[in-house]
Design a protein around this motif. Sequence first.
Motif, PDB file in Angstrom:
ATOM      1  N   VAL A 256      -0.677   5.244   1.753  1.00 58.56           N
ATOM      2  CA  VAL A 256      -0.906   6.323   0.782  1.00 58.56           C
ATOM      3  C   VAL A 256      -2.159   7.105   1.156  1.00 58.56           C
ATOM      4  O   VAL A 256      -2.152   8.351   1.183  1.00 58.56           O
ATOM      5  CB  VAL A 256      -1.045   5.733  -0.646  1.00 58.56           C
TER       6      VAL A 256
ATOM      7  N   ASN B  68       3.272  12.829  -5.737  1.00 61.30           N
ATOM      8  CA  ASN B  68       4.158  11.828  -5.137  1.00 61.30           C
ATOM      9  C   ASN B  68       3.385  10.662  -4.551  1.00 61.30           C
ATOM     10  O   ASN B  68       3.886   9.534  -4.522  1.00 61.30           O
ATOM     11  CB  ASN B  68       5.045  12.478  -4.070  1.00 61.30           C
ATOM     12  N   LEU B  69       2.176  10.912  -4.066  1.00 65.66           N
ATOM     13  CA  LEU B  69       1.379   9.795  -3.552  1.00 65.66           C
ATOM     14  C   LEU B  69       0.984   8.858  -4.700  1.00 65.66           C
ATOM     15  O   LEU B  69       0.995   7.638  -4.542  1.00 65.66           O
ATOM     16  CB  LEU B  69       0.133  10.324  -2.834  1.00 65.66           C
TER      17      LEU B  69
ATOM     18  N   ALA C 134       2.329  16.895  -3.388  1.00 66.82           N
ATOM     19  CA  ALA C 134       2.169  15.708  -2.547  1.00 66.82           C
ATOM     20  C   ALA C 134       1.292  14.684  -3.253  1.00 66.82           C
ATOM     21  O   ALA C 134       1.595  13.475  -3.240  1.00 66.82           O
ATOM     22  CB  ALA C 134       1.555  16.110  -1.205  1.00 66.82           C
ATOM     23  N   VAL C 135       0.226  15.169  -3.881  1.00 70.56           N
ATOM     24  CA  VAL C 135      -0.662  14.249  -4.606  1.00 70.56           C
ATOM     25  C   VAL C 135       0.128  13.523  -5.690  1.00 70.56           C
ATOM     26  O   VAL C 135       0.017  12.307  -5.863  1.00 70.56           O
ATOM     27  CB  VAL C 135      -1.859  15.030  -5.204  1.00 70.56           C
TER      28      VAL C 135
ATOM     29  N   ALA D   9       4.014   6.927  -5.445  1.00 77.28           N
ATOM     30  CA  ALA D   9       4.223   5.896  -4.426  1.00 77.28           C
ATOM     31  C   ALA D   9       3.329   4.698  -4.727  1.00 77.28           C
ATOM     32  O   ALA D   9       3.773   3.537  -4.671  1.00 77.28           O
ATOM     33  CB  ALA D   9       3.919   6.456  -3.041  1.00 77.28           C
TER      34      ALA D   9
ATOM     35  N   ALA E 285       6.428  13.406  -0.150  1.00 77.79           N
ATOM     36  CA  ALA E 285       5.100  14.020  -0.214  1.00 77.79           C
ATOM     37  C   ALA E 285       4.774  14.786   1.056  1.00 77.79           C
ATOM     38  O   ALA E 285       4.215  15.885   1.000  1.00 77.79           O
ATOM     39  CB  ALA E 285       4.037  12.940  -0.455  1.00 77.79           C
TER      40      ALA E 285
ATOM     41  N   CYS F 298      -1.593   9.165   4.327  1.00 73.01           N
ATOM     42  CA  CYS F 298      -0.844  10.400   4.018  1.00 73.01           C
ATOM     43  C   CYS F 298      -1.749  11.391   3.295  1.00 73.01           C
ATOM     44  O   CYS F 298      -1.713  12.601   3.551  1.00 73.01           O
ATOM     45  CB  CYS F 298       0.371  10.089   3.143  1.00 73.01           C
ATOM     46  N   GLY F 299      -2.568  10.870   2.381  1.00 68.38           N
ATOM     47  CA  GLY F 299      -3.473  11.742   1.643  1.00 68.38           C
ATOM     48  C   GLY F 299      -4.444  12.450   2.582  1.00 68.38           C
ATOM     49  O   GLY F 299      -4.714  13.647   2.418  1.00 68.38           O
TER      50      GLY F 299
ATOM     51  N   HIS G 185       8.770   8.136  -1.622  1.00 67.89           N
ATOM     52  CA  HIS G 185       7.765   9.063  -2.161  1.00 67.89           C
ATOM     53  C   HIS G 185       6.839   9.582  -1.072  1.00 67.89           C
ATOM     54  O   HIS G 185       6.403  10.742  -1.114  1.00 67.89           O
ATOM     55  CB  HIS G 185       6.956   8.383  -3.265  1.00 67.89           C
ATOM     56  N   LEU G 186       6.539   8.719  -0.095  1.00 69.16           N
ATOM     57  CA  LEU G 186       5.687   9.190   1.003  1.00 69.16           C
ATOM     58  C   LEU G 186       6.389  10.300   1.794  1.00 69.16           C
ATOM     59  O   LEU G 186       5.776  11.314   2.151  1.00 69.16           O
ATOM     60  CB  LEU G 186       5.322   8.024   1.928  1.00 69.16           C
TER      61      LEU G 186
END
Lengths: 707, 390
Positions: A198, A181-182, A178-179, A185, A82, A201-202, A78-79
């Motif tokens: 997480v 998927n984060l 992306a949010v 995750a 994202a 990545c955010g 997921h990361l």
Amino acid sequence: MSPMTTNRRFWACLLALGISSVSVQLIMAREIMSTFSGNELILGVVLGAWLLFTGLGSALGARRAGSRRPDALLFWGHLVVAVWPFCQILIVRALPLFWVRGEIQGLPVALVSGSLTFLPYCLTAGAMIPLAGAFLSGKDTPSRVYVADTIGDILGGLLFSLILVYLFPHWTSLILLAVLNLFAAAAMQRGPLRFIPVVLCGLVVAASPSLDTRSLSWRFPGQEIVLHKGTPFGQLTITRSGRQINVFQDAIPTFSTHDLHMEATAHLPLCQVPQGARVLLIAGGVFGTLDEMAKHAPERIDYVELDPAILALSVPLGRAPLPERVRSHVGDGRLFVKQTSATYDLVIVDLPDPENAQLNRFYTKEFFREVKAVLSPGGVLAFSLVGAENYMEETGLALNRSVFSALRQAFDHLLVLPGPTHHFMASDRPLTRDVEEVLASRGITTQRLVDYDLAAMTDPWRIDKLSELLAGKEVFPNSDLSPRAFGHLLDMWLKKTWSPRGILYLVFLLIIVSAVLSTRGNRIYLAIMTSGYAAMAFELTLILLFQVLYGYAYLAMCMLITLFMIGSVLGALGSRRWERSLRDQIRGADLVLVFLAVATAAVAVLGVRSLEPAVLSAIQYLIIPLLIFVAAAATGCQFSAASRACGGEEIRITGRLYGADLAGAACGTILTGLFFIPSMGIIGVLVSIVVLKGISLLLTGKAGLVG
Amino acid sequence: MTRPGEKGPFPDMKHDKTTVSRRDFIKTALSTTCGTFLFPWKAAWADEGFTPADPHVKEAYFYQALGGGTVRCGTCPHACVTQPGERGLCRTKVNIGGRLYTISYANPCSINVDPIEKKPLLHFHPGSRAFSLAVAGCNFHCLNCQNWEISQTSPDRTRNYDLSPEAAVAAAARYGCGTIAYTYSEATTFFEYMVDVAGRAKAEGIRNVWVSNAYISPPALDRLCTVIDAASLNLKCFSDDIYRRLNGGTLAPVLRTFETLHERGVWMEIINLVIPTYTDDMETIARMCDWIVDHLGPAYPLHFSRFFPKYKLTRLPPTPLETMEAAKAVALRAGLQYVYLGNVPGGCDLTRCPQCQTPVIERQGYRLLKTHLKDGKCPSCRTLINGRWT
């Protein structure tokens, strides 16, 4: 983990993945169009590669399923899903920086760079599908994965097509995905440590928006971007270079201030009809054509534009509001011609060349007949095609001939004025070559047309030579069901970009070999692979047929695609409740697909020949949606039945079935879009479905099979 | 595939041992693909069946035998070295049995009658008509070529007329053309045909105009200067780097051509295409104009041509008009006397006396409206207006 937790994770994973993968695929398709000339050939090849790599990812994911905990793998998956799309966009936008600025690139560059860019995403997303299945147990695991993934796809398709594309630029849409998927995750693992990657990545994603504008400017060197806007039909950009305003559609220059090509578009046909004419203009008006047309004092102009964003351009372009005599309509030009009750003395089609099957609809014998039906006696149809001032090379000539041949079937008198653009005019009464005299008699002056271009355009030697060339050889007329002109334009693009045809054939070969390998010599996988092909071929064919018979309506297209995916889900769910044997279901689905191919061929032939409104309505609103739904339901049902029919570990089965299905779909995308439709037309596609599913039917029906 | 011991609804579906294994299939497919790419197709297809007996094949006027069947072409600065069966970069020179032949002789693919202003030549017999012909081929590969259909191919791939030099001259006379223009593609690549036609035309009193990228070898140019009357030449940019990237040539040989024509007294007009972000740098344009003034003098017309997206260079917008005006101002400041803007309506409509600014020639697009010249001089101040007027 409790069953409730695993179930929740299963759904969280596949819904987030389905939603984001479809949206990312659509976004990347649009970005690819902007980087690589907006060309259908490249789009087909890249999307085919996308499906193939996702299928490969599924097959690889199935192998990895037993080796580690799926939740850990899915967390990292997921990361990647994202964050990587941002890298994809940056790479795709940066690609032109690596070659000569402003140069269009050929197939090899697009294929290699596009494929390598998408590879990490596709492999990861593909591998996550069977891995998500590891949360479940039981024989119907693959079927449940299929249903959950397809529901995610439906939601993703609807989200992007109905909301994101209207409200947000691509980059912002990717941030939202992306949010999602984060969050997915974070849901995959327990413990506070999971938040570190997480959150990191955010933060990266949150800091990224400045890159959007910067990377966008790479496409428009030496210019200031004034406006960049996504519409359902593509990306619209307005730039300024000095005091000059430039309009780009999918990064292709469409118009610049001080362009004067609209003089020819307007005056050549308007000189064929008396002043005070009733005119229908399909596209192009805001770029100055309407202003030129007004010089002939037409009684009324109906102006049809597909994309409302184009109509809105008159403000940034500094054009005066449309005069009273002009009535603008938003919608498909062909649909307008079908539905209008008005008659016109002149119909001008100012669209790009038939560079895809959608545009090809405006250059077919069927369309020409439809136009004739709305023309007053002796009315004129005018449009233009790519030409050549001094020599017409073979692919361009073939394109012009196929359209000329189609036009000749509808009208008695044709006049084609030569030049870098060929101006076609057709009527049932003779047409005049003496445009200059008509303009002079009406007191109309031009900046460029009369003083520079008209002498060569109306030079009898050049006109006669071109006429001889166009009429010199009998060719297949361009038609709705057999869009030859589109095929010739693809050939021309290959030639222009020095793309070896061998590369295209190599792509065909590789995609076919991959599809064959994905079947693993097993008849069930063969059935699934060929159904993947058939599903994609049906989807493309029926949507094209809908466009031909009805017109291009964005929401209707979205609905048809959604209907297809809903059919897949319901087919898969129905299979689990259906009491027939698995073999019967698999063979039944094959049989249904063969039948549907034959039925579609009949509907296509009936549809393009029928002028009965009731018949057309039935085809548009009932039969085509029904065909799409049943085709999807059959493939969904077969997938579900096949997943239970295969012996072995469920996750492996899931991965392999997905691999076969997506490899078949890749074949369907590439071969249908780039080979069958341009060279053999819709009927060729349907024949290929009958042959493939016929083979599948024969093999699954061999002696010894017991349900 | 159902694994041994596993039961499914298709228990008969077993791996067929007689079929090719996946490993073998992949190996075979890879070997075939690699073999396809490695096979020397060029050598296999090298013999294209050209024969010196063909009326459209003629031994090249400038080449050098290097021994062992290898030859070096002497027509243009590329100086292509070819083995028997091979072609040069221009695709029109073929090595047949150790001799170099042109395959672009008496086979033009495009013939038209154009106003001389379209070449563009504004100081050369204004208002006259040019019998324009082209044979396919070019020694450049300009990404913005407007005649790519004939320049980026070869005469054996185009639909051609059969037009001997005698027939070409006769046709020009028949259509009332006082000039023959070798144009559209790159005339240097059909050098032998051009020289032969031009020689005959000259003898018949018909003028010859060479429209070119100026990429020609000194010996070939010397020969050409004996038969041509004027040249419309592209000075595509004043940067070697951009020449290599956009055109596939180099700057120095082009400049040498301009100097030679000037020394030989051949009338020429210089065309410079202003391409956004490539050749629109005013400092470079100023250097180019200074070079022209220093080496050729101020009296040859310079045409700045507005770029429009063409051929492969389609991702750039047209050149802004203000950039064109700025380039013109730079050229005038450098001392050039006649500066025109091509592809800009009205950009070539007026020729003014450089001394008193009186309009001496008036045009409307490609049409000559009026010439006020008296014996090639300004009617007002009697300044000589450079050009070939009678």
